[in-house]
Design an enzyme around this catalytic site. Structure first.
Site, PDB file in Angstrom:
ATOM      1  N   CYS A   1       5.122 -13.583   6.329  1.00  0.00           N
ATOM      2  CA  CYS A   1       3.948 -13.236   7.581  1.00  0.00           C
ATOM      3  C   CYS A   1       4.056 -14.201   8.610  1.00  0.00           C
ATOM      4  O   CYS A   1       3.895 -13.664   9.581  1.00  0.00           O
ATOM      5  CB  CYS A   1       2.518 -13.360   6.587  1.00  0.00           C
ATOM      6  SG  CYS A   1       2.463 -12.796   5.169  1.00  0.00           S
TER       7      CYS A   1
ATOM      8  N   CYS B   1       6.887  -4.703   3.705  1.00  0.00           N
ATOM      9  CA  CYS B   1       5.342  -4.685   3.422  1.00  0.00           C
ATOM     10  C   CYS B   1       4.776  -3.635   4.406  1.00  0.00           C
ATOM     11  O   CYS B   1       3.450  -3.397   4.025  1.00  0.00           O
ATOM     12  CB  CYS B   1       4.600  -6.215   3.427  1.00  0.00           C
ATOM     13  SG  CYS B   1       4.754  -6.800   5.243  1.00  0.00           S
TER      14      CYS B   1
ATOM     15  N   ASP C   1       3.853  -4.224   7.400  1.00  0.00           N
ATOM     16  CA  ASP C   1       2.861  -4.803   8.241  1.00  0.00           C
ATOM     17  C   ASP C   1       3.375  -5.053   9.776  1.00  0.00           C
ATOM     18  O   ASP C   1       4.634  -4.992  10.037  1.00  0.00           O
ATOM     19  CB  ASP C   1       2.258  -6.290   7.913  1.00  0.00           C
ATOM     20  CG  ASP C   1       1.460  -6.376   6.779  1.00  0.00           C
ATOM     21  OD1 ASP C   1       1.076  -5.155   6.117  1.00  0.00           O
ATOM     22  OD2 ASP C   1       1.083  -7.443   6.082  1.00  0.00           O
TER      23      ASP C   1
ATOM     24  N   CYS D   1      -1.647  -8.067   6.464  1.00  0.00           N
ATOM     25  CA  CYS D   1      -2.461  -8.498   5.599  1.00  0.00           C
ATOM     26  C   CYS D   1      -3.067 -10.054   6.187  1.00  0.00           C
ATOM     27  O   CYS D   1      -3.162 -10.089   7.343  1.00  0.00           O
ATOM     28  CB  CYS D   1      -1.542  -9.308   4.468  1.00  0.00           C
ATOM     29  SG  CYS D   1      -0.537 -10.603   5.105  1.00  0.00           S
TER      30      CYS D   1
HETATM   31 FE1  FES Z   1       3.829  -8.748   5.065  1.00  0.00          FE
HETATM   32 FE2  FES Z   1       1.727 -10.457   4.877  1.00  0.00          FE
HETATM   33  S1  FES Z   1       2.223  -9.104   3.441  1.00  0.00           S
HETATM   34  S2  FES Z   1       2.971  -9.694   6.765  1.00  0.00           S
END
Ligand code: FES
Length: 138
Positions: free
Chosen positions: A104, A35, A37, A60
Protein backbone atom coordinates in the site's frame (compact mmCIF):
# COMPACT_ATOMS: atom_id res chain seq x y z
CA UNK A 1 -0.11 -5.36 19.89
CA UNK A 2 -2.55 -3.63 17.61
CA UNK A 3 -2.20 -4.51 13.95
CA UNK A 4 -2.14 -0.84 12.96
CA UNK A 5 -0.26 2.00 14.62
CA UNK A 6 -2.06 5.03 15.99
CA UNK A 7 -0.62 7.08 13.15
CA UNK A 8 -2.06 4.74 10.55
CA UNK A 9 -5.45 4.95 12.24
CA UNK A 10 -5.21 8.74 12.50
CA UNK A 11 -4.36 9.21 8.83
CA UNK A 12 -7.03 6.70 7.85
CA UNK A 13 -9.73 8.38 9.93
CA UNK A 14 -8.64 11.96 9.23
CA UNK A 15 -6.81 11.85 5.92
CA UNK A 16 -4.95 15.03 4.97
CA UNK A 17 -5.06 16.54 1.49
CA UNK A 18 -8.00 14.55 0.16
CA UNK A 19 -9.49 15.64 -3.15
CA UNK A 20 -8.56 16.71 -6.64
CA UNK A 21 -6.75 19.77 -8.01
CA UNK A 22 -8.61 20.86 -11.13
CA UNK A 23 -5.68 22.75 -12.67
CA UNK A 24 -2.99 20.36 -11.48
CA UNK A 25 0.45 20.60 -13.09
CA UNK A 26 0.99 16.86 -12.81
CA UNK A 27 -1.28 13.91 -12.14
CA UNK A 28 -0.22 10.36 -11.37
CA UNK A 29 -2.53 7.39 -11.19
CA UNK A 30 -1.35 3.93 -10.24
CA UNK A 31 -3.01 0.71 -9.22
CA UNK A 32 -2.23 -2.66 -7.84
CA UNK A 33 -3.63 -5.41 -10.03
CA UNK A 34 -3.70 -7.92 -7.21
CA UNK A 35 -5.84 -6.01 -4.71
CA UNK A 36 -7.49 -3.68 -7.22
CA UNK A 37 -6.73 -0.52 -5.24
CA UNK A 38 -6.17 2.72 -7.13
CA UNK A 39 -4.36 5.89 -6.06
CA UNK A 40 -4.30 9.24 -7.81
CA UNK A 41 -2.03 12.15 -6.83
CA UNK A 42 -2.42 15.74 -8.05
CA UNK A 43 0.48 18.22 -7.87
CA UNK A 44 0.75 21.97 -8.17
CA UNK A 45 4.32 22.99 -8.87
CA UNK A 46 5.76 26.46 -8.40
CA UNK A 47 9.45 27.13 -8.96
CA UNK A 48 10.24 23.42 -8.71
CA UNK A 49 8.48 23.19 -5.36
CA UNK A 50 5.37 21.15 -4.59
CA UNK A 51 3.13 24.05 -3.63
CA UNK A 52 0.02 21.89 -3.28
CA UNK A 53 -0.83 18.23 -3.42
CA UNK A 54 -4.04 16.25 -3.13
CA UNK A 55 -5.03 12.64 -3.50
CA UNK A 56 -7.94 10.41 -4.34
CA UNK A 57 -7.55 6.81 -3.25
CA UNK A 58 -9.96 4.01 -3.89
CA UNK A 59 -8.47 1.45 -1.63
CA UNK A 60 -7.82 -0.03 1.76
CA UNK A 61 -7.17 1.86 4.98
CA UNK A 62 -3.40 1.46 4.66
CA UNK A 63 -3.52 2.90 1.15
CA UNK A 64 -5.49 5.89 2.38
CA UNK A 65 -3.12 6.40 5.33
CA UNK A 66 -0.10 6.03 3.01
CA UNK A 67 -1.52 8.57 0.55
CA UNK A 68 -2.25 11.01 3.35
CA UNK A 69 1.22 10.65 4.86
CA UNK A 70 2.97 10.83 1.47
CA UNK A 71 1.19 14.07 0.58
CA UNK A 72 2.16 15.56 3.94
CA UNK A 73 5.78 14.53 3.38
CA UNK A 74 6.12 16.19 -0.03
CA UNK A 75 3.98 19.29 0.47
CA UNK A 76 6.15 22.40 0.31
CA UNK A 77 9.21 20.34 -0.62
CA UNK A 78 11.37 20.69 -3.73
CA UNK A 79 10.44 18.33 -6.56
CA UNK A 80 13.76 16.55 -6.28
CA UNK A 81 13.00 15.66 -2.66
CA UNK A 82 9.51 14.49 -3.59
CA UNK A 83 11.11 12.16 -6.11
CA UNK A 84 13.27 10.64 -3.41
CA UNK A 85 10.26 9.67 -1.31
CA UNK A 86 10.38 5.92 -0.75
CA UNK A 87 7.70 3.55 0.37
CA UNK A 88 9.93 2.66 3.34
CA UNK A 89 9.95 6.31 4.40
CA UNK A 90 6.16 6.48 4.16
CA UNK A 91 5.75 3.25 6.14
CA UNK A 92 8.25 4.45 8.78
CA UNK A 93 6.48 7.80 9.11
CA UNK A 94 3.31 5.83 9.82
CA UNK A 95 5.17 3.91 12.56
CA UNK A 96 5.11 0.82 10.40
CA UNK A 97 2.67 -1.22 8.38
CA UNK A 98 1.99 -4.93 8.62
CA UNK A 99 4.14 -6.87 6.14
CA UNK A 100 1.20 -7.80 3.95
CA UNK A 101 0.24 -4.11 3.76
CA UNK A 102 3.62 -2.75 2.67
CA UNK A 103 2.49 -2.73 -0.94
CA UNK A 104 0.00 0.00 0.00
CA UNK A 105 2.92 2.34 0.74
CA UNK A 106 4.55 1.29 -2.54
CA UNK A 107 1.46 2.62 -4.29
CA UNK A 108 2.04 6.03 -2.66
CA UNK A 109 5.66 6.20 -3.83
CA UNK A 110 4.64 5.20 -7.33
CA UNK A 111 1.76 7.68 -7.51
CA UNK A 112 4.02 10.57 -6.48
CA UNK A 113 6.61 9.56 -9.06
CA UNK A 114 3.97 9.17 -11.76
CA UNK A 115 2.65 12.67 -11.02
CA UNK A 116 6.15 14.19 -11.20
CA UNK A 117 6.81 12.34 -14.45
CA UNK A 118 3.55 13.69 -15.86
CA UNK A 119 4.64 17.20 -14.89
CA UNK A 120 8.00 16.73 -16.62
CA UNK A 121 6.36 15.38 -19.76
CA UNK A 122 3.73 18.13 -19.95
CA UNK A 123 6.48 20.72 -19.77
CA UNK A 124 9.05 19.04 -21.98
CA UNK A 125 11.51 18.79 -19.10
CA UNK A 126 14.25 16.20 -19.61
CA UNK A 127 14.48 13.58 -16.88
CA UNK A 128 16.39 10.46 -16.04
CA UNK A 129 14.31 7.43 -17.02
CA UNK A 130 15.97 5.36 -14.32
CA UNK A 131 14.21 7.43 -11.68
CA UNK A 132 10.92 6.08 -12.91
CA UNK A 133 11.64 2.44 -13.54
CA UNK A 134 8.85 0.35 -12.14
CA UNK A 135 9.40 -1.17 -8.75
CA UNK A 136 8.26 -4.73 -8.45
CA UNK A 137 4.95 -4.84 -6.62
CA UNK A 138 5.30 -6.54 -3.26
FE1 FES B 1 -3.80 -3.03 -1.87
FE2 FES B 1 -3.83 -1.73 0.40
S1 FES B 1 -4.58 -3.74 0.05
S2 FES B 1 -3.27 -0.96 -1.54
Amino acid sequence: MALYSEKVMDHFRNPRNVGAIEDADGVGEVGNARCGDIMKIYLKIDDDVVSDVKFETFGCGSAIASSSMATEMIKGRPLKEALRLTNQAVAEALDGLPAHKLHCSVLAEEAVKAAVKDYYERNGIAYDQDTFTEDPIL
